[in-house]
Design a protein around this motif. Structure first.
Motif, PDB file in Angstrom:
ATOM      1  N   ARG A 267       0.824  -1.227   0.000  1.00 43.86           N
ATOM      2  CA  ARG A 267       0.000   0.000   0.000  1.00 43.86           C
ATOM      3  C   ARG A 267       0.850   1.265   0.000  1.00 43.86           C
ATOM      4  NH1 ARG A 267      -5.047  -1.672   1.374  1.00 43.86           N
ATOM      5  NH2 ARG A 267      -5.621   0.151   0.164  1.00 43.86           N
ATOM      6  N   THR A 268       2.166   1.138   0.021  1.00 45.55           N
ATOM      7  CA  THR A 268       3.034   2.312   0.136  1.00 45.55           C
ATOM      8  C   THR A 268       2.701   3.414  -0.873  1.00 45.55           C
ATOM      9  OG1 THR A 268       4.741   0.885   1.062  1.00 45.55           O
ATOM     10  CG2 THR A 268       5.444   3.052   0.287  1.00 45.55           C
ATOM     11  N   PRO A 269       2.585   3.097  -2.178  1.00 42.18           N
ATOM     12  CA  PRO A 269       2.300   4.201  -3.124  1.00 42.18           C
ATOM     13  C   PRO A 269       0.902   4.803  -2.964  1.00 42.18           C
ATOM     14  CG  PRO A 269       2.338   2.071  -4.247  1.00 42.18           C
ATOM     15  CD  PRO A 269       2.817   1.821  -2.853  1.00 42.18           C
ATOM     16  N   ASP A 270      -0.002   4.095  -2.302  1.00 44.05           N
ATOM     17  CA  ASP A 270      -1.323   4.677  -2.011  1.00 44.05           C
ATOM     18  C   ASP A 270      -1.252   5.664  -0.854  1.00 44.05           C
ATOM     19  OD1 ASP A 270      -2.657   3.250  -3.928  1.00 44.05           O
ATOM     20  OD2 ASP A 270      -3.451   1.741  -2.551  1.00 44.05           O
ATOM     21  N   LEU A 271      -0.241   5.508  -0.002  1.00 45.48           N
ATOM     22  CA  LEU A 271      -0.139   6.326   1.205  1.00 45.48           C
ATOM     23  C   LEU A 271       0.768   7.533   1.017  1.00 45.48           C
ATOM     24  CD1 LEU A 271       0.294   3.463   3.806  1.00 45.48           C
ATOM     25  CD2 LEU A 271      -1.761   4.824   3.416  1.00 45.48           C
ATOM     26  N   ILE A 272       1.880   7.319   0.342  1.00 42.83           N
ATOM     27  CA  ILE A 272       2.914   8.354   0.240  1.00 42.83           C
ATOM     28  C   ILE A 272       2.813   8.967  -1.148  1.00 42.83           C
ATOM     29  CG2 ILE A 272       5.390   8.792   0.431  1.00 42.83           C
ATOM     30  CD1 ILE A 272       5.555   6.437   2.337  1.00 42.83           C
ATOM     31  N   PRO A 273       2.402  10.228  -1.219  1.00 38.31           N
ATOM     32  CA  PRO A 273       1.940  10.789  -2.496  1.00 38.31           C
ATOM     33  C   PRO A 273       2.907  10.666  -3.664  1.00 38.31           C
ATOM     34  CG  PRO A 273       1.291  12.239  -0.709  1.00 38.31           C
ATOM     35  CD  PRO A 273       2.177  11.168  -0.103  1.00 38.31           C
ATOM     36  N   LEU A 274       4.206  10.807  -3.427  1.00 37.97           N
ATOM     37  CA  LEU A 274       5.131  10.896  -4.547  1.00 37.97           C
ATOM     38  C   LEU A 274       5.928   9.614  -4.751  1.00 37.97           C
ATOM     39  CD1 LEU A 274       6.224  14.564  -3.799  1.00 37.97           C
ATOM     40  CD2 LEU A 274       4.338  13.767  -5.220  1.00 37.97           C
ATOM     41  N   CYS A 275       5.547   8.546  -4.055  1.00 37.56           N
ATOM     42  CA  CYS A 275       6.196   7.238  -4.225  1.00 37.56           C
ATOM     43  C   CYS A 275       5.734   6.567  -5.514  1.00 37.56           C
ATOM     44  CB  CYS A 275       5.806   6.309  -3.072  1.00 37.56           C
ATOM     45  SG  CYS A 275       7.026   6.204  -1.779  1.00 37.56           S
ATOM     46  N   HIS A 276       6.667   5.894  -6.167  1.00 33.56           N
ATOM     47  CA  HIS A 276       6.345   5.109  -7.353  1.00 33.56           C
ATOM     48  C   HIS A 276       5.757   3.757  -6.955  1.00 33.56           C
ATOM     49  CE1 HIS A 276       9.588   7.854  -8.550  1.00 33.56           C
ATOM     50  NE2 HIS A 276       8.995   7.871  -9.718  1.00 33.56           N
ATOM     51  N   PRO A 277       4.787   3.265  -7.713  1.00 33.72           N
ATOM     52  CA  PRO A 277       4.372   1.869  -7.503  1.00 33.72           C
ATOM     53  C   PRO A 277       5.491   0.952  -7.973  1.00 33.72           C
ATOM     54  CG  PRO A 277       3.216   2.835  -9.397  1.00 33.72           C
ATOM     55  CD  PRO A 277       4.027   3.942  -8.769  1.00 33.72           C
ATOM     56  N   LEU A 278       5.810  -0.062  -7.182  1.00 36.96           N
ATOM     57  CA  LEU A 278       6.952  -0.932  -7.479  1.00 36.96           C
ATOM     58  C   LEU A 278       6.532  -2.395  -7.487  1.00 36.96           C
ATOM     59  CD1 LEU A 278       9.836   0.543  -5.282  1.00 36.96           C
ATOM     60  CD2 LEU A 278       9.416   0.864  -7.724  1.00 36.96           C
ATOM     61  N   ALA A 279       7.308  -3.199  -8.205  1.00 38.75           N
ATOM     62  CA  ALA A 279       7.097  -4.641  -8.231  1.00 38.75           C
ATOM     63  C   ALA A 279       7.736  -5.262  -6.995  1.00 38.75           C
ATOM     64  CB  ALA A 279       7.702  -5.222  -9.510  1.00 38.75           C
ATOM     65  N   ILE A 280       7.011  -5.232  -5.887  1.00 36.95           N
ATOM     66  CA  ILE A 280       7.537  -5.806  -4.648  1.00 36.95           C
ATOM     67  C   ILE A 280       7.771  -7.298  -4.872  1.00 36.95           C
ATOM     68  CG2 ILE A 280       7.111  -6.229  -2.204  1.00 36.95           C
ATOM     69  CD1 ILE A 280       6.814  -3.371  -2.458  1.00 36.95           C
ATOM     70  N   GLY A 281       8.988  -7.748  -4.594  1.00 40.09           N
ATOM     71  CA  GLY A 281       9.314  -9.119  -4.919  1.00 40.09           C
ATOM     72  C   GLY A 281       9.557 -10.030  -3.727  1.00 40.09           C
ATOM     73  N   GLY A 282       9.576  -9.461  -2.528  1.00 46.52           N
ATOM     74  CA  GLY A 282       9.803 -10.273  -1.340  1.00 46.52           C
ATOM     75  C   GLY A 282       9.799  -9.386  -0.108  1.00 46.52           C
ATOM     76  N   VAL A 283       9.219  -9.876   0.976  1.00 50.44           N
ATOM     77  CA  VAL A 283       9.134  -9.083   2.212  1.00 50.44           C
ATOM     78  C   VAL A 283       9.276  -9.994   3.417  1.00 50.44           C
ATOM     79  CG1 VAL A 283       7.792  -7.440   3.583  1.00 50.44           C
ATOM     80  CG2 VAL A 283       7.418  -7.563   1.113  1.00 50.44           C
ATOM     81  N   GLU A 284      10.139  -9.587   4.337  1.00 48.89           N
ATOM     82  CA  GLU A 284      10.210 -10.254   5.642  1.00 48.89           C
ATOM     83  C   GLU A 284      10.045  -9.201   6.732  1.00 48.89           C
ATOM     84  OE1 GLU A 284      14.086 -12.303   5.607  1.00 48.89           O
ATOM     85  OE2 GLU A 284      13.642 -12.331   3.455  1.00 48.89           O
ATOM     86  N   VAL A 285       9.177  -9.463   7.681  1.00 45.68           N
ATOM     87  CA  VAL A 285       8.992  -8.554   8.816  1.00 45.68           C
ATOM     88  C   VAL A 285       9.219  -9.358  10.082  1.00 45.68           C
ATOM     89  CG1 VAL A 285       7.366  -7.087  10.075  1.00 45.68           C
ATOM     90  CG2 VAL A 285       7.354  -7.095   7.566  1.00 45.68           C
ATOM     91  N   ASP A 286      10.078  -8.844  10.950  1.00 45.19           N
ATOM     92  CA  ASP A 286      10.467  -9.580  12.146  1.00 45.19           C
ATOM     93  C   ASP A 286      10.121  -8.759  13.388  1.00 45.19           C
ATOM     94  OD1 ASP A 286      11.727 -11.847  13.287  1.00 45.19           O
ATOM     95  OD2 ASP A 286      13.451 -10.585  13.759  1.00 45.19           O
ATOM     96  N   LEU A 287       9.471  -9.372  14.353  1.00 44.85           N
ATOM     97  CA  LEU A 287       9.171  -8.685  15.619  1.00 44.85           C
ATOM     98  C   LEU A 287       9.776  -9.476  16.768  1.00 44.85           C
ATOM     99  CD1 LEU A 287       6.255  -8.472  13.768  1.00 44.85           C
ATOM    100  CD2 LEU A 287       5.921  -6.785  15.573  1.00 44.85           C
TER     101      LEU A 287
END
Lengths: 162, 162, 162, 162, 162, 162
Positions: D69-89
C-alpha cells in the motif's frame, strides 16, 4: 470502421485486452482540462488579501495520487508501472486550467492515467470551492499528446477531426 | 465575500472540516456530464450491426463503484454512508450523456460523490472508445441539484450565476 | 492485570472486537511525533534562498488522507465515520514536529487514526528528504490526549507511567 | 548543498520524479523501529500464563501487507514490483523491536516500503496493546541498509552523521 | 415470483438500492465454507513434526480485513459500519473448515461481508498450500444464519429449499 | 514431503517469498467455480419475460476488477503486472458457471488472480440474487490450468489426485 470496441469480445462481453506480448517501451501522455469558477473563487485562489494556502497544492497532489488509482477506478485498465507524473494548475481569469503528464516504461499507454489525474485534480478544486461557488463546472478534459509504443507520436490537432 | 476557502484554516493549511456536530439527515445530490465522441463511436455504442455488449454497463458500474472511492481520491472529503446510487448513460447523436444521483443519511452532502460517479463513468467511456476516437472529450460536469441538510434544497439555474 | 489483549479471544485468535452496542458519541484524539533531519534539510524545508514549495503541504495532505485508510492498514481497526482532521507540521531546528487531531461521531475512539496520520505524514517527510539525508529518523509517535466515549477524557502525563 | 528537494520542481511544485530511464535492477532495503510498552504488555505478548495467540502474527502480516500500500499512502512514491518481504518482531524487555526487509527488481529503491512496513507493524502493535497501555510509543524508525541501483550499497553508520 | 432482481431497475440497469430510509439496527450474519486439501497439507497445517507457524493466523486476518473491503469488491454493496468480526478456521481431516460472523449497527445486513470473509480466508489458505497441493478446492460457501433488520432472524435449513 | 509451507520461514513466520531472481515470462492461469441458485433465479438471470439487464455484466466486471485487488486481499501475494483478463459466466439449469483466465508477463504465476476473479464474480452473483434465494451457494472453485514459468504447463486431471 472497426466492427466493435476493443474492450469487448465478439459476443459483447467486457474483458481486459491481453497486452502481455507487447514490448516494454517508454511512453508519455499529456491531458488537460478546466474548472470554470466564479470571480470570487479566482480571487480566493490567487490569495488576494489573504494567504492562498494549500488549495492548489492539494489539487496537484490529488491528481498525482490518482494516477496510481487509475486501474482501481476504470474497470478494464491495466495496472502500469507509473514512472513519473507532473500536474500543473494555473489560475486564469475565469477558470483553473489543469494539465497532467504521465510517463511509464510498460506495455501500454498512459492516456487514461493522465486523464484521471486531470479529472481528480479538477474534482478536488470543485470540492474546495463548492461552498463559495455552487456553479463550478469541469470541462474540456481531453488528451493533448502521446508518444511511445507501436502507434508512435500523436498530437491533438488544433481543431476538427483527426 | 468569505475571506478564505472553507477547506483551509486561517494560516492557509488544508484540513478536513469538522462535521461531527451536524445532524444525520437524508441528503441527495445529482450531477451530470457529457463525453463527446465521433459518429463512429456512437454507432458502435448503439450496436448498429453488432452486439453492443457490455460497454454502457461497464461505465455505469464504474460510476457506481467510484462513489465509494470518493474519500480515497479527494483529500478533504469525508467518508460517508452511501445509501443509494443510480448512474444513467444515454447515447445521444454526438455524445454520451451521463447523470448520477447519490443518496446518504449522514452529516454532510454527497455532491462530490455524484460528481465523482459522473467523472469515472465518463473516463470509462473514454477508455473503451479511445482506440477508435482519440479526440473523445469529457465536458460539462456539474451539480444539477441537491437536497437535505441545513442549507436545504437547491437546483442549478438554467443559465447565468446563482 | 488483564489476562489477555482485548484483540484476541480466549484461544488467542485475533478478532475485531464487537462495538455495535456502544453509543455513538463525539470523540477526539490527538497524537504527535517527530522526524529528525539534518541541518541541510531544515534549511531546504524553510525555503532559505529557494521557494520552499509544496513539501510541507504534501506531508499534511498525506497525513489527512491516511486517517481514511486506517482500517485498511491496521487489521483489527473498525471503519469509522471520520468527521474532521487537522495535521500540523512545524519545522524546528533539528526536526519536523508533527501533530494530528482527528474527530468522529461513532462507536469507538480515533487514537489509531491520529497515530496513523502522524506516521504517514512522517513517512512522507522522509520520502521527500531521503535523497539529501539518508539518516532521517521518525521518533516519539504517541497519543497526547483523547476525549469522548465511556472512558472519558485523558491527557498524557508529562512523564512517567499513568 | 542541493538547491531544492528532488520531489519538487524549480517552482516548488510537488511531482513524481521520472524514473523511466533507470535500469531495472535487484534492490533491497532494511528498516527498523521500536514500540516502547509497559512491563504488563511484555508479559501478555510473551504469553506468560496465557496463550500468546495471534498478536505478533497480526502485526507481522500488517507490515507485510503495508509494503503493497506504500504508493497509495505516500503521495510521490512510485508503484513498485515488490518481490519479497520479511517482517520480524522481537519482544524485548521494554519494547517490541521491529525490522523489515523488502526486495524488488525495479527502477527505484524500496526504502519507503521497508519504513512503511515497520510503521504499520508498529501501529498494529499499539492498536492491540492500547487498552492495557495508553502510553505505548513508536520510536526510532529508520533505514538500516540498502543495496542495488546506481548509488550502490549503504549501511547506516553506528553513530553520527554520514 | 419477483419480476426482477432488486439490484437492477425496470430497464435492467444496475444500481445501488436506496437504503437511507431504513432503520439503523444491530445486525449479525454468519457464513461458512471449506477448502479441500491433501493429507500432506493437513499434516503441515497441523504442524506435525514442524512449527505450524502463522498459516492459520494469516488466513484469519485476511478474512477479517476482507470484510472491510467488501464494498470495494462487490459493485452494488453498501459501505457499512462493520462493528465486529470473528473468523474461525478448523483443520479437519481432509479440509479446512472456515466460518465468519460479522456484526454491524447499520441500515442493511452483513451477509456479503461474512461471505467475503470466508472467501478471502479460503483464498489465502489456497495461496499458502498451492505449492504443495495444486488440487486445493474451495467449496460450500454459504450463509448459515442472519438476524436483525426488518426481515428478522433466519437460519439455514439443514437440507432442501427454504 | 516438504517440511513446511513455502509462505512461512523456518521459525513459522509468514513472509512474502522472494521472487526477484525469477525470469519475467508470459504466464496464464484459468480457474472456475459455480454458484448454485434456485430455478427462480435462473429464470430471472435468463431474462424470461423481463429484461435480464446488467446482472451478468456486473458480475463479470467485478471479477475482472478483483484480479487487480488480489495483492490487497491475500497477504502474501505479490503485486503483478496483470496483462489480460477474461471472465465468463454461463447460466446453466441450476447454477451459474464461472471461469476466469488471467495473463501476465511477470516473475510469478497468476493462479491466485484467476481464483480471486472467480470468487468475486461469484460473490457478486450471490449479492444480486440473495433477496430472491437465501440458499445460494458458491462451490467448486479451483484452478483448471496454468502455463508459463519454470514449472511449465499443468492441466487439472479429470479426477483423483495429481
Amino acid at each position: 470502421m472497426p466492427d466493435r470496441l476493443t474492450h469487448v469480445d465478439d459476443s459483447g462481453a467486457a474483458r481486459m485486452v491481453d497486452v502481455t506480448a507487447k514490448d516494454v517501451t517508454a511512453r508519455v501522455a499529456t491531458a488537460r482540462g478546466r474548472v470554470e469558477v466564479s470571480a470570487e473563487v479566482i480571487a480566493l485562489l490567487r490569495g488576494e488579501g489573504v494567504p492562498k494556502g494549500d488549495a492548489i497544492a492539494t489539487a496537484r497532489i490529488a491528481g498525482i495520487m490518482a494516477t496510481k488509482r487509475t486501474p482501481d477506478l476504470i474497470p478494464l485498465c491495466h495496472p502500469l508501472a507509473i514512472g513519473g507524473v507532473e500536474v500543473d494548475l494555473v489560475v486564469e481569469d475565469d477558470a483553473v486550467a489543469i494539465s497532467a503528464t504521465v510517463r511509464t516504461a510498460d506495455r501500454t499507454g498512459v492516456e487514461m492515467e493522465a486523464l484521471t489525474a486531470v479529472s481528480v485534480a479538477a474534482l478536488t478544486v470543485v470540492d474546495m470551492v463548492k461552498a463559495v461557488d455552487k456553479l463550478a463546472r469541469i470541462t474540456d478534459i481531453e488528451v493533448v499528446a502521446k508518444s511511445g509504443g507501436k502507434s508512435g507520436d500523436w498530437t491533438r490537432p488544433t481543431s476538427g477531426q483527426a
